[in-house]
Design a protein around this motif. Structure first.
Motif, PDB file in Angstrom:
ATOM      1  N   LEU A 110       1.767   5.230  -5.755  1.00 49.11           N
ATOM      2  CA  LEU A 110       2.394   4.346  -6.751  1.00 49.11           C
ATOM      3  C   LEU A 110       2.797   3.013  -6.125  1.00 49.11           C
ATOM      4  O   LEU A 110       2.623   1.963  -6.753  1.00 49.11           O
ATOM      5  N   GLU A 111       3.319   3.040  -4.903  1.00 51.59           N
ATOM      6  CA  GLU A 111       3.636   1.788  -4.191  1.00 51.59           C
ATOM      7  C   GLU A 111       2.371   0.950  -4.023  1.00 51.59           C
ATOM      8  O   GLU A 111       2.389  -0.267  -4.230  1.00 51.59           O
ATOM      9  N   PHE A 112       1.280   1.599  -3.625  1.00 52.43           N
ATOM     10  CA  PHE A 112      -0.006   0.923  -3.459  1.00 52.43           C
ATOM     11  C   PHE A 112      -0.434   0.276  -4.775  1.00 52.43           C
ATOM     12  O   PHE A 112      -0.866  -0.876  -4.812  1.00 52.43           O
ATOM     13  N   ALA A 113      -0.324   1.059  -5.881  1.00 49.27           N
ATOM     14  CA  ALA A 113      -0.740   0.559  -7.196  1.00 49.27           C
ATOM     15  C   ALA A 113       0.088  -0.660  -7.607  1.00 49.27           C
ATOM     16  O   ALA A 113      -0.461  -1.631  -8.139  1.00 49.27           O
ATOM     17  N   ILE A 114       1.391  -0.615  -7.352  1.00 44.53           N
ATOM     18  CA  ILE A 114       2.252  -1.757  -7.680  1.00 44.53           C
ATOM     19  C   ILE A 114       1.840  -2.958  -6.842  1.00 44.53           C
ATOM     20  O   ILE A 114       1.686  -4.075  -7.353  1.00 44.53           O
ATOM     21  N   GLY A 115       1.642  -2.732  -5.544  1.00 44.88           N
ATOM     22  CA  GLY A 115       1.270  -3.815  -4.632  1.00 44.88           C
ATOM     23  C   GLY A 115      -0.073  -4.443  -4.940  1.00 44.88           C
ATOM     24  O   GLY A 115      -0.310  -5.602  -4.608  1.00 44.88           O
ATOM     25  N   HIS A 116      -0.950  -3.695  -5.565  1.00 47.02           N
ATOM     26  CA  HIS A 116      -2.279  -4.213  -5.895  1.00 47.02           C
ATOM     27  C   HIS A 116      -2.426  -4.585  -7.369  1.00 47.02           C
ATOM     28  O   HIS A 116      -3.534  -4.861  -7.834  1.00 47.02           O
ATOM     29  N   GLY A 117      -1.306  -4.563  -8.107  1.00 47.78           N
ATOM     30  CA  GLY A 117      -1.329  -5.000  -9.497  1.00 47.78           C
ATOM     31  C   GLY A 117      -2.111  -4.094 -10.432  1.00 47.78           C
ATOM     32  O   GLY A 117      -2.620  -4.557 -11.454  1.00 47.78           O
ATOM     33  N   ILE A 118      -2.216  -2.810 -10.110  1.00 47.38           N
ATOM     34  CA  ILE A 118      -2.998  -1.896 -10.955  1.00 47.38           C
ATOM     35  C   ILE A 118      -2.149  -0.745 -11.497  1.00 47.38           C
ATOM     36  O   ILE A 118      -2.674   0.238 -11.998  1.00 47.38           O
ATOM     37  N   TYR A 119      -0.834  -0.893 -11.421  1.00 43.85           N
ATOM     38  CA  TYR A 119       0.080   0.189 -11.813  1.00 43.85           C
ATOM     39  C   TYR A 119      -0.173   0.658 -13.245  1.00 43.85           C
ATOM     40  O   TYR A 119      -0.277   1.856 -13.501  1.00 43.85           O
ATOM     41  N   GLU A 120      -0.282  -0.262 -14.187  1.00 39.72           N
ATOM     42  CA  GLU A 120      -0.470   0.113 -15.590  1.00 39.72           C
ATOM     43  C   GLU A 120      -1.800   0.816 -15.821  1.00 39.72           C
ATOM     44  O   GLU A 120      -1.922   1.678 -16.683  1.00 39.72           O
ATOM     45  N   GLN A 121      -2.826   0.450 -15.039  1.00 42.25           N
ATOM     46  CA  GLN A 121      -4.143   1.060 -15.227  1.00 42.25           C
ATOM     47  C   GLN A 121      -4.224   2.480 -14.659  1.00 42.25           C
ATOM     48  O   GLN A 121      -5.065   3.265 -15.089  1.00 42.25           O
ATOM     49  N   VAL A 122      -3.346   2.824 -13.694  1.00 39.95           N
ATOM     50  CA  VAL A 122      -3.462   4.133 -13.051  1.00 39.95           C
ATOM     51  C   VAL A 122      -2.312   5.080 -13.381  1.00 39.95           C
ATOM     52  O   VAL A 122      -2.213   6.163 -12.817  1.00 39.95           O
ATOM     53  N   THR A 123      -1.456   4.701 -14.300  1.00 39.67           N
ATOM     54  CA  THR A 123      -0.361   5.578 -14.709  1.00 39.67           C
ATOM     55  C   THR A 123      -0.463   5.824 -16.203  1.00 39.67           C
ATOM     56  O   THR A 123      -1.139   5.100 -16.925  1.00 39.67           O
ATOM     57  N   LYS A 124       0.245   6.878 -16.660  1.00 40.38           N
ATOM     58  CA  LYS A 124       0.236   7.180 -18.091  1.00 40.38           C
ATOM     59  C   LYS A 124       1.649   7.550 -18.531  1.00 40.38           C
ATOM     60  O   LYS A 124       2.497   7.934 -17.721  1.00 40.38           O
ATOM     61  N   GLN A 125       1.866   7.452 -19.812  1.00 40.00           N
ATOM     62  CA  GLN A 125       3.164   7.754 -20.389  1.00 40.00           C
ATOM     63  C   GLN A 125       3.283   9.273 -20.581  1.00 40.00           C
ATOM     64  O   GLN A 125       2.342   9.927 -21.031  1.00 40.00           O
ATOM     65  N   VAL A 126       4.427   9.834 -20.218  1.00 45.46           N
ATOM     66  CA  VAL A 126       4.660  11.266 -20.389  1.00 45.46           C
ATOM     67  C   VAL A 126       5.983  11.490 -21.107  1.00 45.46           C
ATOM     68  O   VAL A 126       6.845  10.622 -21.131  1.00 45.46           O
TER      69      VAL A 126
END
Length: 140
Positions: free
Chosen positions: A83-99
């Motif tokens: 998740l830190e990686f995803a935030i740092g690379h600007g892809i957090y929204e594309q690789v997470t989902k709502q639960v």
């Protein structure tokens, strides 16, 4: 035990299942032997594993028996670091989902903002697990 096997081979809708002391006793005795066997296997598994490692082999024949071991690879990603990686690379929204936030839902039910009976009628799924049979020896 054979009587139980014979009974199960018949059409279960056409016969009456009889449970008697001999069946219960045999079930109990087999279960006790299984516990002893499981304990012995657990104790000696490490001996076999270490013996094969000492031979520097993951498979070896001992007379008419072949012993082998494998070590599963349980490697995985550290979710927090991903998740830190995803935030740092600007892809957090594309690789997470709502639960569903179960704590928030519980709070809303407790506050009376959601009618539990209405929610249950709409979304409840009834399910049963596998039956567990326990037999213990009665002290005489």
């Amino acid at each position: 035990m054979q009587s139980l096997i014979d009974a199960l081979k018949k059409d279960v809708f056409q016969q009456e299942v009889v449970v008697d002391e001999s069946l219960i006793q045999e079930y109990f005795e087999r279960n006790e032997r299984k516990k002893q066997d499981d304990k012995w296997l657990k104790e000696n598994k490490e001996v076999v594993f270490q013996g094969l490692k000492k031979l520097d082999k993951n498979k070896a024949d001992f007379g008419s028996f072949r012993a082998s071991y494998t070590v599963p690879d349980n490697s995985k990603f550290d979710e927090a670091k991903v998740l830190e990686f995803a935030i740092g690379h600007g892809i957090y929204e594309q690789v997470t989902k709502q639960v569903l936030d179960e704590d928030a839902l519980t709070n809303m039910i407790e506050q009376g903002l959601i009618d539990l009976e209405e929610l249950k009628a709409y979304s409840w799924v009834a399910a049963e697990g596998t039956p567990r049979v326990t037999i213990k020896k009665v002290k005489e």
